[in-house]
Design a protein around this motif. Structure first.
Motif, PDB file in Angstrom:
ATOM      1  N   LYS A 152     -19.124  33.273 -24.929  1.00  0.00           N
ATOM      2  CA  LYS A 152     -18.293  32.402 -25.769  1.00  0.00           C
ATOM      3  C   LYS A 152     -16.810  32.751 -25.618  1.00  0.00           C
ATOM      4  O   LYS A 152     -15.951  31.860 -25.539  1.00  0.00           O
ATOM      5  CB  LYS A 152     -18.726  32.525 -27.238  1.00  0.00           C
ATOM      6  CG  LYS A 152     -20.078  31.874 -27.547  1.00  0.00           C
ATOM      7  CD  LYS A 152     -20.439  32.053 -29.009  1.00  0.00           C
ATOM      8  CE  LYS A 152     -21.643  31.199 -29.398  1.00  0.00           C
ATOM      9  NZ  LYS A 152     -22.878  31.590 -28.708  1.00  0.00           N
ATOM     10  N   ARG A 154     -15.421  34.125 -23.049  1.00  0.00           N
ATOM     11  CA  ARG A 154     -14.977  33.737 -21.706  1.00  0.00           C
ATOM     12  C   ARG A 154     -14.517  32.276 -21.672  1.00  0.00           C
ATOM     13  O   ARG A 154     -13.566  31.930 -20.980  1.00  0.00           O
ATOM     14  CB  ARG A 154     -16.099  33.959 -20.690  1.00  0.00           C
ATOM     15  CG  ARG A 154     -15.675  33.675 -19.253  1.00  0.00           C
ATOM     16  CD  ARG A 154     -16.813  33.929 -18.288  1.00  0.00           C
ATOM     17  NE  ARG A 154     -17.132  35.344 -18.168  1.00  0.00           N
ATOM     18  CZ  ARG A 154     -16.435  36.190 -17.417  1.00  0.00           C
ATOM     19  NH1 ARG A 154     -15.368  35.772 -16.747  1.00  0.00           N
ATOM     20  NH2 ARG A 154     -16.781  37.457 -17.340  1.00  0.00           N
ATOM     21  N   ASP A 155     -15.205  31.422 -22.438  1.00  0.00           N
ATOM     22  CA  ASP A 155     -14.789  30.007 -22.498  1.00  0.00           C
ATOM     23  C   ASP A 155     -13.352  29.891 -23.011  1.00  0.00           C
ATOM     24  O   ASP A 155     -12.529  29.140 -22.466  1.00  0.00           O
ATOM     25  CB  ASP A 155     -15.721  29.224 -23.427  1.00  0.00           C
ATOM     26  CG  ASP A 155     -17.110  29.053 -22.843  1.00  0.00           C
ATOM     27  OD1 ASP A 155     -17.270  29.226 -21.613  1.00  0.00           O
ATOM     28  OD2 ASP A 155     -18.043  28.746 -23.614  1.00  0.00           O
ATOM     29  N   THR A 156     -13.041  30.645 -24.063  1.00  0.00           N
ATOM     30  CA  THR A 156     -11.689  30.624 -24.622  1.00  0.00           C
ATOM     31  C   THR A 156     -10.694  31.276 -23.664  1.00  0.00           C
ATOM     32  O   THR A 156      -9.570  30.783 -23.485  1.00  0.00           O
ATOM     33  CB  THR A 156     -11.665  31.354 -25.981  1.00  0.00           C
ATOM     34  OG1 THR A 156     -12.434  30.609 -26.913  1.00  0.00           O
ATOM     35  CG2 THR A 156     -10.250  31.504 -26.489  1.00  0.00           C
ATOM     36  N   THR A 158     -10.803  31.393 -20.470  1.00  0.00           N
ATOM     37  CA  THR A 158     -10.542  30.467 -19.360  1.00  0.00           C
ATOM     38  C   THR A 158      -9.606  29.348 -19.799  1.00  0.00           C
ATOM     39  O   THR A 158      -8.675  28.979 -19.086  1.00  0.00           O
ATOM     40  CB  THR A 158     -11.864  29.868 -18.847  1.00  0.00           C
ATOM     41  OG1 THR A 158     -12.732  30.921 -18.441  1.00  0.00           O
ATOM     42  CG2 THR A 158     -11.616  28.943 -17.663  1.00  0.00           C
ATOM     43  N   SER A 159      -9.866  28.817 -20.987  1.00  0.00           N
ATOM     44  CA  SER A 159      -9.060  27.697 -21.479  1.00  0.00           C
ATOM     45  C   SER A 159      -7.606  28.073 -21.670  1.00  0.00           C
ATOM     46  O   SER A 159      -6.691  27.276 -21.408  1.00  0.00           O
ATOM     47  CB  SER A 159      -9.636  27.189 -22.812  1.00  0.00           C
ATOM     48  OG  SER A 159     -10.950  26.706 -22.636  1.00  0.00           O
ATOM     49  N   HIS A 160      -7.361  29.308 -22.107  1.00  0.00           N
ATOM     50  CA  HIS A 160      -5.997  29.729 -22.413  1.00  0.00           C
ATOM     51  C   HIS A 160      -5.406  30.682 -21.375  1.00  0.00           C
ATOM     52  O   HIS A 160      -4.294  31.168 -21.537  1.00  0.00           O
ATOM     53  CB  HIS A 160      -5.958  30.395 -23.796  1.00  0.00           C
ATOM     54  CG  HIS A 160      -6.255  29.443 -24.913  1.00  0.00           C
ATOM     55  ND1 HIS A 160      -5.296  28.657 -25.500  1.00  0.00           N
ATOM     56  CD2 HIS A 160      -7.419  29.140 -25.542  1.00  0.00           C
ATOM     57  CE1 HIS A 160      -5.847  27.909 -26.461  1.00  0.00           C
ATOM     58  NE2 HIS A 160      -7.138  28.189 -26.496  1.00  0.00           N
ATOM     59  N   GLU A 161      -6.195  30.950 -20.317  1.00  0.00           N
ATOM     60  CA  GLU A 161      -5.727  31.809 -19.225  1.00  0.00           C
ATOM     61  C   GLU A 161      -5.235  33.152 -19.764  1.00  0.00           C
ATOM     62  O   GLU A 161      -4.096  33.563 -19.536  1.00  0.00           O
ATOM     63  CB  GLU A 161      -4.634  31.107 -18.413  1.00  0.00           C
ATOM     64  CG  GLU A 161      -5.107  29.796 -17.788  1.00  0.00           C
ATOM     65  CD  GLU A 161      -4.060  29.162 -16.896  1.00  0.00           C
ATOM     66  OE1 GLU A 161      -3.017  29.804 -16.645  1.00  0.00           O
ATOM     67  OE2 GLU A 161      -4.283  28.025 -16.443  1.00  0.00           O
ATOM     68  N   ARG A 162      -6.132  33.848 -20.461  1.00  0.00           N
ATOM     69  CA  ARG A 162      -5.763  35.107 -21.090  1.00  0.00           C
ATOM     70  C   ARG A 162      -6.724  36.229 -20.700  1.00  0.00           C
ATOM     71  O   ARG A 162      -7.826  35.993 -20.213  1.00  0.00           O
ATOM     72  CB  ARG A 162      -5.783  34.968 -22.623  1.00  0.00           C
ATOM     73  CG  ARG A 162      -4.578  34.216 -23.164  1.00  0.00           C
ATOM     74  CD  ARG A 162      -4.701  34.039 -24.661  1.00  0.00           C
ATOM     75  NE  ARG A 162      -3.505  33.397 -25.210  1.00  0.00           N
ATOM     76  CZ  ARG A 162      -3.477  32.748 -26.365  1.00  0.00           C
ATOM     77  NH1 ARG A 162      -4.574  32.634 -27.086  1.00  0.00           N
ATOM     78  NH2 ARG A 162      -2.367  32.208 -26.813  1.00  0.00           N
ATOM     79  N   LYS A 214      -7.609  33.087 -13.509  1.00  0.00           N
ATOM     80  CA  LYS A 214      -7.039  32.553 -14.739  1.00  0.00           C
ATOM     81  C   LYS A 214      -7.311  33.411 -15.975  1.00  0.00           C
ATOM     82  O   LYS A 214      -6.671  33.240 -17.002  1.00  0.00           O
ATOM     83  CB  LYS A 214      -7.578  31.134 -14.985  1.00  0.00           C
ATOM     84  CG  LYS A 214      -7.264  30.149 -13.860  1.00  0.00           C
ATOM     85  CD  LYS A 214      -5.770  30.028 -13.627  1.00  0.00           C
ATOM     86  CE  LYS A 214      -5.451  29.007 -12.538  1.00  0.00           C
ATOM     87  NZ  LYS A 214      -4.003  28.937 -12.245  1.00  0.00           N
ATOM     88  N   HIS A 215      -8.274  34.309 -15.889  1.00  0.00           N
ATOM     89  CA  HIS A 215      -8.607  35.113 -17.067  1.00  0.00           C
ATOM     90  C   HIS A 215      -9.287  36.404 -16.629  1.00  0.00           C
ATOM     91  O   HIS A 215      -9.718  36.542 -15.486  1.00  0.00           O
ATOM     92  CB  HIS A 215      -9.541  34.345 -17.999  1.00  0.00           C
ATOM     93  CG  HIS A 215     -10.904  34.139 -17.413  1.00  0.00           C
ATOM     94  ND1 HIS A 215     -11.189  33.079 -16.585  1.00  0.00           N
ATOM     95  CD2 HIS A 215     -12.043  34.880 -17.498  1.00  0.00           C
ATOM     96  CE1 HIS A 215     -12.450  33.166 -16.198  1.00  0.00           C
ATOM     97  NE2 HIS A 215     -12.999  34.246 -16.738  1.00  0.00           N
TER      98      HIS A 215
END
Length: 320
Positions: A152, A154-156, A158-162, A214-215
């Motif tokens: 879960k 990892r989804d965030t 990836t979305s925010h590139e953090r 990206k993350h």
């Protein structure tokens, strides 16, 4: 053996109830009377002991936590407290005791053994840190909880590139971090058994960013350092901004996995068999997918603690 008791002690772990169920039903199958001790060693001192029947453990195999509950007992650490525990066992006609828990619980049982009480210990802790067994009850369930959280997060990420740091339990053992990090595809895994160089972590993160990654996910075992402390170091040394998630006690809760239910059933039943064989000061565990029993002395020998170095090596090779 005519009557045995079972107690759970220390931190709760998914599968404890399945182990209690196995002790009760295997004991009754063998013609024994079974008593449940509530609230661990403290409850033993206070005489919180009740007869358990087949129906007493119905509908608990799928439940997390422990129906017998658990509690800390500073009183049991004293000679007077242990003497009272022995008196309660004798007063209730109890011939042997099954203790379900972790290292501290095992040490308590060892003290009772020295006072003449036959005890057999069943390892139940999400830390998977009991010497002599490859797997403890609760480890697999906690592992799956951590992996679900990693997926879960990892989804965030990836979305925010953090870069996210996830702090997991394990005390001084890194199994939970290592297994979840490998299964969750973490780029960096920090465990107590292996040292680390902060510059190497920074280089890995910068290298990934340089090739368009990206993350990143970093798993840190609580026995190494806190996630927030690691975040501060990364920011101070390299200006790397991270987000920290401390999973905490969520790792202990929830319904036990199928694997934990099975090994808890195996361990609990074998504990009863060992008592019926007239043996004491024994721990139950697993080696090479076989249920085994061994002397408690093995548990308390620090030199016997091992972790899977090949698994750690693999995790580093796959996270390039």
């Amino acid at each position: 053996m005519k009557k045995i008791a079972v107690l759970t002690s220390g931190g709760d772990a998914p599968g404890m109830n399945a182990a209690v169920r196995a002790v009760v039903r295997k004991g009754i199958y063998e013609g024994l009377q079974i008593a449940g001790v509530y609230n661990g060693y403290q409850g033993l001192i206070q005489g919180k002991i009740e007869q358990l029947e087949l129906g007493s453990v119905g509908d608990i195999i799928q439940r997390g936590g422990t129906m017998l509950r658990s509690a800390r007992s500073p009183e049991f650490m004293t000679e007077e407290g242990r003497a009272e525990a022995v008196r309660q066992l004798h007063a209730n006609g109890i011939d042997g005791l099954v203790v379900i828990g972790g290292d501290g619980s095992f040490r308590g049982a060892y003290e009772l053994v020295k006072l003449g009480i036959p005890c057999v210990c069943v390892p139940a802790t999400i830390d998977n840190d009991i010497n002599g067994t490859q797997f403890t009850i609760g480890f697999d369930s906690a592992l799956n909880t951590v992996i679900d959280a990693i997926d879960k997060i990892r989804d965030t990420a990836t979305s925010h590139e953090r870069t996210f740091i996830i702090e997991v339990m394990g005390r001084d053992a890194g199994d939970l971090a290592l297994w979840s990090g490998l299964a969750g595809g973490a780029e960096t895994i920090l465990i107590p058994e292996e040292g680390f160089a902060i510059d190497e972590i920074i280089t890995r993160l910068q290298s990934g960013s340089g090739r368009g990654k990206k993350h990143s996910i970093i798993i840190v075992a609580e026995g190494v350092m806190t996630g927030s402390a690691l975040a501060e170091v990364l920011k101070e040394k390299a200006g790397i901004e991270t987000r920290v998630s401390v999973l905490g006690h969520i790792q202990r809760g929830g319904s036990p996995s199928a694997r934990d239910r099975v090994i808890a059933s195996q361990y609990g039943a074998r504990a009863v068999e060992v008592l019926c064989e007239g043996r004491s000061g024994i721990a139950i565990g697993m080696q090479n997918n076989m249920v085994v029993d061994y002397d408690l002395d093995v548990v308390f020998n620090p030199s016997d603690h091992t972790f899977d170095k090949q698994l750690y090596k693999l995790s580093k090779e796959l996270s390039i």
